[in-house]
Design an enzyme around this catalytic site. Structure first.
Site, PDB file in Angstrom:
ATOM      1  N   CYS A  37      39.192  60.008  52.320  1.00  0.00           N
ATOM      2  CA  CYS A  37      38.332  61.186  52.445  1.00  0.00           C
ATOM      3  C   CYS A  37      37.526  61.111  53.728  1.00  0.00           C
ATOM      4  O   CYS A  37      36.904  60.089  54.029  1.00  0.00           O
ATOM      5  CB  CYS A  37      37.383  61.280  51.253  1.00  0.00           C
ATOM      6  SG  CYS A  37      36.249  62.684  51.300  1.00  0.00           S
ATOM      7  N   TYR A  97      21.472  58.199  65.108  1.00  0.00           N
ATOM      8  CA  TYR A  97      21.574  57.305  63.962  1.00  0.00           C
ATOM      9  C   TYR A  97      20.206  57.072  63.334  1.00  0.00           C
ATOM     10  O   TYR A  97      20.035  57.154  62.105  1.00  0.00           O
ATOM     11  CB  TYR A  97      22.194  55.978  64.380  1.00  0.00           C
ATOM     12  CG  TYR A  97      22.335  54.986  63.252  1.00  0.00           C
ATOM     13  CD1 TYR A  97      23.312  55.158  62.280  1.00  0.00           C
ATOM     14  CD2 TYR A  97      21.493  53.880  63.159  1.00  0.00           C
ATOM     15  CE1 TYR A  97      23.456  54.247  61.241  1.00  0.00           C
ATOM     16  CE2 TYR A  97      21.623  52.970  62.124  1.00  0.00           C
ATOM     17  CZ  TYR A  97      22.602  53.160  61.168  1.00  0.00           C
ATOM     18  OH  TYR A  97      22.724  52.260  60.128  1.00  0.00           O
ATOM     19  N   PRO A 151      19.511  47.873  54.813  1.00  0.00           N
ATOM     20  CA  PRO A 151      19.905  46.553  55.315  1.00  0.00           C
ATOM     21  C   PRO A 151      19.271  46.270  56.682  1.00  0.00           C
ATOM     22  O   PRO A 151      18.861  47.181  57.407  1.00  0.00           O
ATOM     23  CB  PRO A 151      21.429  46.658  55.451  1.00  0.00           C
ATOM     24  CG  PRO A 151      21.816  47.941  54.780  1.00  0.00           C
ATOM     25  CD  PRO A 151      20.620  48.824  54.844  1.00  0.00           C
ATOM     26  N   VAL A 154      23.959  43.162  59.631  1.00  0.00           N
ATOM     27  CA  VAL A 154      24.996  42.365  58.986  1.00  0.00           C
ATOM     28  C   VAL A 154      26.210  42.358  59.902  1.00  0.00           C
ATOM     29  O   VAL A 154      26.607  43.402  60.427  1.00  0.00           O
ATOM     30  CB  VAL A 154      25.369  42.950  57.612  1.00  0.00           C
ATOM     31  CG1 VAL A 154      26.346  42.030  56.890  1.00  0.00           C
ATOM     32  CG2 VAL A 154      24.119  43.175  56.758  1.00  0.00           C
TER      33      VAL A 154
END
Length: 252
Positions: free
Chosen positions: A58, A150, A180, A183
């Protein structure tokens, strides 16, 4: 197997943090639907534990494709109990060079998709008197980062999380966000940084800002998810949980 019989939908699930979320949800007993713009079938085949597993392709910025995916889930399982809005894009952007097309793409993927999936699945959660929606925010909103599109999108995710909690909180549905830190996922490691610091340099700088002096791993986030979707967290909603080793220590 605290989630035995529950159906969980995870976006951005083919790799990285999203795949770690799928692993945790399957281990806790849920049926897992992994959604990604890249075919997640191979990733789904490696999941163990839990119930049924399904991979669906998707482009979550396309409302018609989201409608198709949510329709498939509802036809197959009757409802979605746990929605994890994890997919996101993070191109480097600044005011001078960013096009309106890129701006809109970031908002469509990172923000509007949350609204589309929540709108599709919240009625079933409300009817059942139980539901969990967990969005992926970011600690970037509390930093001096200059990725304009962002950073704006993740700030909006935080506010949207609270707005959904306000609207749905009296119906047995909790809505929270995990924010978060950095990472070392495939997406981060493959990000182009022309004339910028290396990935190792970036990771070292971030780790130095944390109170816990080690790099974040996907399990740190999946452990937090496991708590937020459990009955142990049924009095927690509208919260932004920063899972970043103490890098961000104020605000949300």
């Amino acid at each position: 197997m605290a989630l035995d019989g529950k159906t969980a939908v995870v976006t951005g699930a083919a790799r990285g943090i999203g795949y770690a979320y799928c692993q945790r949800l399957a281990a806790d007993g849920a049926h897992v639907v992994a959604v990604d713009i890249d075919d997640p079938v191979d990733a789904v085949s490696e999941l163990t534990g839990g119930g049924d597993k399904l991979g669906l392709v998707c482009d979550i910025s396309d409302p018609s494709q989201v409608d198709a995916v949510t329709g498939t889930v509802l036809d197959r399982y009757g409802r979605c109990d746990i929605l994890v809005n994890n997919a996101g894009i993070f191109p480097s952007t600044d005011l001078e060079h960013m096009s309106i097309e890129l701006w809109r793409e970031v908002q469509a993927v990172n923000v509007e998709s949350i609204l589309l999936f929540a709108r599709a699945f919240a009625p079933g959660m409300r009817a059942a008197g139980w539901g969990r929606i967990v969005n992926t925010g970011s600690g970037i909103t509390l930093t001096q980062n200059r990725d304009l599109a962002y950073m704006t999108s993740k700030g909006t995710v935080h506010v949207l999380t609270r707005a959904l909690a306000n609207e749905l909180g009296d119906s047995g549905i909790t809505i929270n966000a995990i924010a978060p830190g950095l990472v070392a996922t495939q997406g981060f490691l493959g990000r182009a940084r022309p004339n910028g610091p290396t990935t190792d340099e970036v990771l070292a700088r971030v780790t130095a800002l944390q109170t816990i002096k080690r790099q974040s791993v996907a399990a740190d986030l999946s452990n937090a998810l496991g708590f937020l979707v459990s009955d142990d967290a049924d009095f927690i909603t509208g919260q932004i949980l920063h899972v970043d080793g103490g890098m961000t220590r104020t605000g949300a």
